[in-house]
Motif scaffolding. Sequence first.
Motif, PDB file in Angstrom:
ATOM      1  N   LEU A  88       7.770  47.878  64.984  1.00 10.74           N
ATOM      2  CA  LEU A  88       7.173  49.209  64.840  1.00 10.74           C
ATOM      3  C   LEU A  88       7.050  49.575  63.360  1.00 10.74           C
ATOM      4  CD1 LEU A  88       6.091  51.638  66.382  1.00 10.74           C
ATOM      5  CD2 LEU A  88       8.428  52.518  66.554  1.00 10.74           C
ATOM      6  N   ALA A  89       8.055  49.220  62.573  1.00 11.53           N
ATOM      7  CA  ALA A  89       8.018  49.506  61.138  1.00 11.53           C
ATOM      8  C   ALA A  89       6.837  48.800  60.473  1.00 11.53           C
ATOM      9  CB  ALA A  89       9.326  49.078  60.481  1.00 11.53           C
ATOM     10  N   THR A  98      10.685  55.818  70.860  1.00 11.57           N
ATOM     11  CA  THR A  98       9.812  55.125  69.901  1.00 11.57           C
ATOM     12  C   THR A  98       8.809  56.079  69.257  1.00 11.57           C
ATOM     13  OG1 THR A  98       8.340  54.463  71.710  1.00 11.57           O
ATOM     14  CG2 THR A  98      10.016  52.878  71.022  1.00 11.57           C
ATOM     15  N   GLY A 126      12.681  49.227  58.669  1.00  8.02           N
ATOM     16  CA  GLY A 126      12.695  48.368  59.848  1.00  8.02           C
ATOM     17  C   GLY A 126      13.878  47.427  59.859  1.00  8.02           C
ATOM     18  N   ILE A 158      10.666  57.497  66.301  1.00 10.71           N
ATOM     19  CA  ILE A 158      10.825  56.474  65.258  1.00 10.71           C
ATOM     20  C   ILE A 158       9.506  56.273  64.524  1.00 10.71           C
ATOM     21  CG2 ILE A 158      11.299  54.029  64.818  1.00 10.71           C
ATOM     22  CD1 ILE A 158      13.202  54.132  67.266  1.00 10.71           C
ATOM     23  N   LYS A 159       8.424  56.203  65.282  1.00 10.10           N
ATOM     24  CA  LYS A 159       7.113  55.996  64.663  1.00 10.10           C
ATOM     25  C   LYS A 159       6.749  57.167  63.755  1.00 10.10           C
ATOM     26  CE  LYS A 159       2.386  54.558  65.685  1.00 10.10           C
ATOM     27  NZ  LYS A 159       1.436  54.122  66.725  1.00 10.10           N
ATOM     28  N   GLY A 184      16.187  46.236  65.555  1.00  9.91           N
ATOM     29  CA  GLY A 184      15.718  46.939  66.739  1.00  9.91           C
ATOM     30  C   GLY A 184      14.348  47.580  66.618  1.00  9.91           C
ATOM     31  N   ASP A 185      13.834  47.734  65.386  1.00  9.93           N
ATOM     32  CA  ASP A 185      12.587  48.490  65.239  1.00  9.93           C
ATOM     33  C   ASP A 185      11.617  47.902  64.204  1.00  9.93           C
ATOM     34  OD1 ASP A 185      13.807  49.164  62.813  1.00  9.93           O
ATOM     35  OD2 ASP A 185      14.376  51.179  63.460  1.00  9.93           O
ATOM     36  N   TYR A 186      11.849  46.656  63.787  1.00 12.46           N
ATOM     37  CA  TYR A 186      11.041  46.124  62.681  1.00 12.46           C
ATOM     38  C   TYR A 186       9.570  45.944  63.053  1.00 12.46           C
ATOM     39  CZ  TYR A 186      11.288  41.322  64.611  1.00 12.46           C
ATOM     40  OH  TYR A 186      11.176  40.207  65.405  1.00 12.46           O
ATOM     41  N   ASP A 210      16.203  55.510  71.318  1.00 11.68           N
ATOM     42  CA  ASP A 210      15.228  54.724  72.094  1.00 11.68           C
ATOM     43  C   ASP A 210      13.855  55.396  72.106  1.00 11.68           C
ATOM     44  OD1 ASP A 210      17.082  52.746  72.782  1.00 11.68           O
ATOM     45  OD2 ASP A 210      17.806  53.900  74.506  1.00 11.68           O
TER      46      ASP A 210
END
Length: 219
Positions: free
Chosen positions: A196-197, A159, A189, A162-163, A192-194, A157
Amino acid sequence: MIKENLQQIKSQLPEKVTLVAVSKTKPIADIQEAYDAGQRVFGENKIQEMATKYEELPKDIQWHMIGHLQRNKVKYMAHFVDLIHGVDSFKTLLEIEKQAKKHNRVINCLLQARIAQEETKFGLEFSEIKAILDSEEFKQLTNIKVVGLMGMATFTDNTTQIKEEFTSLQNLYDELQPNNSHFTTLSMGMSGDYELAMECGSTMIRIGSSIFGARNYFV
């Protein structure tokens, strides 16, 4: 519902971003419904499941192999696969080259970079990717085309983390692209994270549950 989900996701996507509908474990009827709604690019993580679906579904579908690749099964998809995402060794490239040559095809591939901190994630170190692309042996291959990179972020979780992982892969892509004219694709991505991707430069996202609903693990 699949049609509505697709429309909602596509409405958020810039023109440069390709949506891969991850159809693994999903029945033919669900994929056909997505196809009828205009989706043409589908991703599977098991070669034999993908080959079965290829036989039963319209032939203008672009099939992407997105799972970890077993070299001994490449032959089952070499005649139709459009893009292989998870190439994580030079030996795998050689096997794809061998099988593509048998079918007089050029198969598009992405080199999978290891960006996650989880031990379970596959992928090449950045130095290994550079070494492959610079090698004379790689430059002799005629039936594969490396069109970019793929990476999977840590399942967390956080972010910020992930970034950072996505940005590291974008930076590598930007560094390599000038000397690799085939580079067009940065695949990162998932459901759950596309978003941000895409902020980090992704040109291809892989989405399953947000289109088809929860995955059936018992298929």
